[in-house]
Scaffold this active site. Sequence first.
Site, PDB file in Angstrom:
ATOM      1  CE  LYS A   1      27.781  36.866 -52.384  1.00 15.90           C
ATOM      2  NZ  LYS A   1      27.668  35.530 -52.895  1.00 15.90           N
TER       3      LYS A   1
HETATM    4  C1  LIG Z   1      28.044  34.096 -52.837  1.00 11.44           C
HETATM    5  C2  LIG Z   1      29.035  33.352 -53.628  1.00 11.44           C
HETATM    6  C3  LIG Z   1      28.728  32.179 -54.341  1.00 11.44           C
HETATM    7  C4  LIG Z   1      27.369  31.544 -54.375  1.00 11.44           C
HETATM    8  O1  LIG Z   1      26.774  31.473 -53.185  1.00 11.44           O
HETATM    9  P1  LIG Z   1      25.249  31.079 -52.942  1.00 11.44           P
HETATM   10  O2  LIG Z   1      25.118  31.354 -51.489  1.00 11.44           O
HETATM   11  O3  LIG Z   1      25.118  29.644 -53.296  1.00 11.44           O
HETATM   12  O4  LIG Z   1      24.354  31.939 -53.781  1.00 11.44           O
HETATM   13  C5  LIG Z   1      29.714  31.608 -55.117  1.00 11.44           C
HETATM   14  N1  LIG Z   1      30.939  32.132 -55.212  1.00 11.44           N
HETATM   15  C6  LIG Z   1      31.279  33.252 -54.549  1.00 11.44           C
HETATM   16  C7  LIG Z   1      32.639  33.813 -54.739  1.00 11.44           C
HETATM   17  C8  LIG Z   1      30.348  33.883 -53.725  1.00 11.44           C
HETATM   18  O5  LIG Z   1      30.708  34.994 -53.053  1.00 11.44           O
END
Ligand SMILES: *Cc1c(COP(=O)(O)O)cnc(C)c1O
Length: 404
Positions: free
Chosen positions: A203
């Site tokens: 991210k």
């Molecule tokens: C990354 C992501 C999440 C949350 O992911 P974690 O790995 O738990 O931090 C939730 N929804 C979307 C669309 C994502 O891309």
Amino acid sequence: MAQATSIGTSTLAIDGGEPVRTTLLPYGHQSIEKADIDAVVEVLRSDWLTTGPKVAEFEEAFAARVGAAHAVSFSSGTAALHAAAFTAGLTSGDEAITTPLTFAATANCVLYQCATPVFADVTADTLNLDPEQVTNRISARTRAILPVDYAGHPAELKAILEIAQRHGLIVIEDACHALGAEYQGKSVGSLADMTVFSFHPVKHITTGEGGMVATSNPQFAVTLRRFRNHGISTDARQRQSAGQWQYEMVLLGFNYRLPDLVCALGLQQLKKLESNLARRREIAEYYAAAFHDVPGVILPTVRSEVYPAWHLYPIRLDLDKLTADRAQIFRALRAENIGVNVHYIPVYLHPYYRDRFGYKGGEFPVAEAGYARLISLPMFHGMSGRDVEDVIAAVKKVMHHYAR
Ligand SMILES: *Cc1c(COP(=O)(O)O)cnc(C)c1O
């Protein structure tokens, strides 16, 4: 970029030719610098490894950046989604409407609350939740709408918030792709009842694992804080400074805390958000300029009212103009050592959802048509100029090869 013509005629790596690169370029990757490491080491030497001063510092800086009154940190984006679903009051018998074109966690958080995720189809241009389809899916049981800002392009929030207001629903925006994005001049994080972010390494900023809920509703903020700490109404540090041992558990929560250790990393990473976003936007511009006339490539749409954050760069294949399907082109790009990916298999097509809810495929045709054509190209702020050139060369090489 300049050698596109010669590359266009050279043998594909999948057919035994030289790959464009010798090592695999991933689709996403974190950037960690000395200042990040120093910030974590400093906390390691301090008194507070878990909930300490860095948690509040990170939350305050984050809330200010996204334009919310409050930000509450969690151990992952998924935990943050769970907390938001709880705080929205989702419970057994309720429904929440979401998009099929997302990571499973968006819909799973509804199931954690024993409520039912109800999918609505997406619009063909952005692949975001279609407000008209949302309206069609509202029932007497609907309590929440969970739009996702797919790839970092904000969902149609104006229409979705209007629908929610008309029907008394809560909007939980899954903005795990969209930290730093803007919608109609407003920061993502300042619009929905609750906005969820993730700090997974792919991210915009990372804490290893981590997440955040931004909200301007003070009561929601209180519930979110309790939910991440077993449902207890004070934290250990507050009790220590107040000289108290009493605490009260007031709701059934979890241990979803984000440690001080990594909040220090988050704070440091947040300082680089603007430059990370700028680099991602620059890469998106290079890609758009390079691919606009490549046969078979459909570029991601950017609507005029948004400023996207480019978590992903999903191109779509114009299959009528190609002699190969998506699977073949995917394999050919991987053979060139370009770490392409696909986001996402529509959630309801996963075996768990098929078995539990009886989905058979064909339910949401726009999402399925999108899925069949999508390929995510590498997109992360740490990509070098050379990395970007390699992606462009490989895409041109492969697409020209398979052009009709
Ligand atoms: C990354 C992501 C999440 C949350 O992911 P974690 O790995 O738990 O931090 C939730 N929804 C979307 C669309 C994502 O891309």
